[in-house]
Design an enzyme around this catalytic site. Structure first.
Site, PDB file in Angstrom:
ATOM      1  N   ASP A 187       0.851  -1.189   0.000  1.00 63.42           N
ATOM      2  CA  ASP A 187       0.000   0.000   0.000  1.00 63.42           C
ATOM      3  C   ASP A 187       0.886   1.238   0.000  1.00 63.42           C
ATOM      4  O   ASP A 187       1.336   1.710   1.041  1.00 63.42           O
ATOM      5  CB  ASP A 187      -0.921   0.008   1.215  1.00 63.42           C
ATOM      6  CG  ASP A 187      -1.930   1.147   1.181  1.00 63.42           C
ATOM      7  OD1 ASP A 187      -1.742   2.089   0.378  1.00 63.42           O
ATOM      8  OD2 ASP A 187      -2.899   1.110   1.959  1.00 63.42           O
ATOM      9  N   HIS A 192       0.203   8.053   3.763  1.00 65.83           N
ATOM     10  CA  HIS A 192       0.925   7.460   4.886  1.00 65.83           C
ATOM     11  C   HIS A 192       2.424   7.766   4.874  1.00 65.83           C
ATOM     12  O   HIS A 192       3.155   7.252   5.722  1.00 65.83           O
ATOM     13  CB  HIS A 192       0.695   5.951   4.880  1.00 65.83           C
ATOM     14  CG  HIS A 192      -0.750   5.585   4.772  1.00 65.83           C
ATOM     15  ND1 HIS A 192      -1.655   5.840   5.780  1.00 65.83           N
ATOM     16  CD2 HIS A 192      -1.469   5.014   3.766  1.00 65.83           C
ATOM     17  CE1 HIS A 192      -2.860   5.437   5.406  1.00 65.83           C
ATOM     18  NE2 HIS A 192      -2.769   4.937   4.186  1.00 65.83           N
ATOM     19  N   ILE A 207      -0.510   9.621   8.316  1.00 61.09           N
ATOM     20  CA  ILE A 207      -1.132   8.740   9.309  1.00 61.09           C
ATOM     21  C   ILE A 207      -0.745   7.288   9.025  1.00 61.09           C
ATOM     22  O   ILE A 207      -0.268   6.944   7.944  1.00 61.09           O
ATOM     23  CB  ILE A 207      -2.663   8.881   9.308  1.00 61.09           C
ATOM     24  CG1 ILE A 207      -3.263   8.456   7.958  1.00 61.09           C
ATOM     25  CG2 ILE A 207      -3.064  10.308   9.656  1.00 61.09           C
ATOM     26  CD1 ILE A 207      -4.791   8.434   7.933  1.00 61.09           C
ATOM     27  N   GLY A 210      -4.731   2.173   8.007  1.00 61.31           N
ATOM     28  CA  GLY A 210      -5.752   1.519   8.808  1.00 61.31           C
ATOM     29  C   GLY A 210      -5.528   0.020   8.901  1.00 61.31           C
ATOM     30  O   GLY A 210      -5.746  -0.590   9.948  1.00 61.31           O
TER      31      GLY A 210
END
Length: 283
Positions: A187, A192, A207, A210
């Site tokens: 990913d 991110h 961040i 998830g």
């Protein structure tokens, strides 16, 4: 900008996805395995430890079943407005350290949440030779700015945390560079890693994925409720409710009822980041 509602109910063309022993080892390290004690989870982080057979973390099933639909097929929208909303999977058998599956995906719903849309996708991963099911995965994405089209809001959840203290709580810390490590599992969303892209999405800095938080949570469930045995881990589903920044700690609270557990994951300040979790285990 608009969503492609014609996709609803249409199965994608099958694609094959393969992974190697290196992929499953890297994933395990990416979701924190061996972080505080490098010898504690050798079955998931090494392939050549004496007397230890390599095994695969159950949450790798989410990565192994991806590939049937790309987000760009869903419509014309700013990808910075897309966030992962929910994720669930069922494992029909334990995953091998290296393997291949054939994947098909179907958009099962596009729901109008007012200021945003919720898109739900189900993927089926089968053995390419026998056709036997390996993974059933269900995910949803929340796309800000794409609601208001007059559709159904979607089914409501009846999940509710028990009115008692958790039966178990496990706390794991994440590393400041955790997202840089996890992104190597596939990913590469700049949300991110790229501060400029993160700012476009409204965050002060990149961040954590998830699904990285999801993997940390899955490890806690596996080791606490399934004796660290992936063969006992049958299913897991949860909703992503708040962002995590790399370096923050995660506490997983679990309520057990027979072969099922309800769970949620929170940060040190009490913010719930994974909510409405349900996991199922085999004897």
């Amino acid at each position: 900008m608009a969503l492609n509602h014609d996709l609803i109910g249409v199965e994608s063309e099958p694609v094959e996805k393969s992974w190697t022993s290196k992929d499953t080892l890297l994933y395990a390290v990416g979701v924190g395995a061996g972080l505080d004690d490098p010898t504690a989870e050798l079955a998931f982080t090494t392939e050549n430890s004496a007397g230890v057979e390599q095994r695969v973390l159950p949450t790798f099933a989410v990565l192994a079943s991806q590939g049937g639909r790309r987000s760009t097929e869903l419509g014309d929208f700013d990808t910075a407005m897309l966030v992962h909303a929910e994720q669930g999977f069922e494992l029909h058998r334990p995953l091998a350290p290296a393997g291949t599956v054939r994947i098909t995906s179907t958009v099962t719903g596009m729901y109008d949440k007012g200021s945003a849309a919720l898109v739900v996708i189900e993927s089926r991963a089968v053995d390419p030779e026998s056709g036997d099911p390996v993974i059933t995965s269900r995910s949803s994405v929340f796309i800000r700015g794409e609601g208001g089209f007059g559709g159904s809001r979607g089914p409501a959840s009846d999940w509710k945390a028990p009115e008692r203290s958790p039966d178990h709580q496990v706390t794991y810390r994440t590393r400041p560079e955790q997202a840089l490590l996890y992104r190597l599992s596939g990913d590469r969303n700049p949300l991110h890693s790229d501060p400029v892209f993160a700012a476009r999405a409204g965050f002060p800095r990149p961040i954590l994925h998830g699904l990285c938080t999801y993997g940390f949570t899955g490890r806690a469930l596996l080791h606490t409720l399934a004796d660290s045995d992936p063969a006992r881990f049958a299913a897991m589903s949860a909703r992503f409710s708040a962002p995590v920044f790399p370096g923050e700690s995660l506490t997983v609270s679990m309520w057990v009822d027979g072969d099922t557990a309800l769970f949620r994951t929170a940060k040190d300040d009490g913010t719930i980041v994974i909510d409405r979790g349900t996991a199922r285990f085999r004897p």
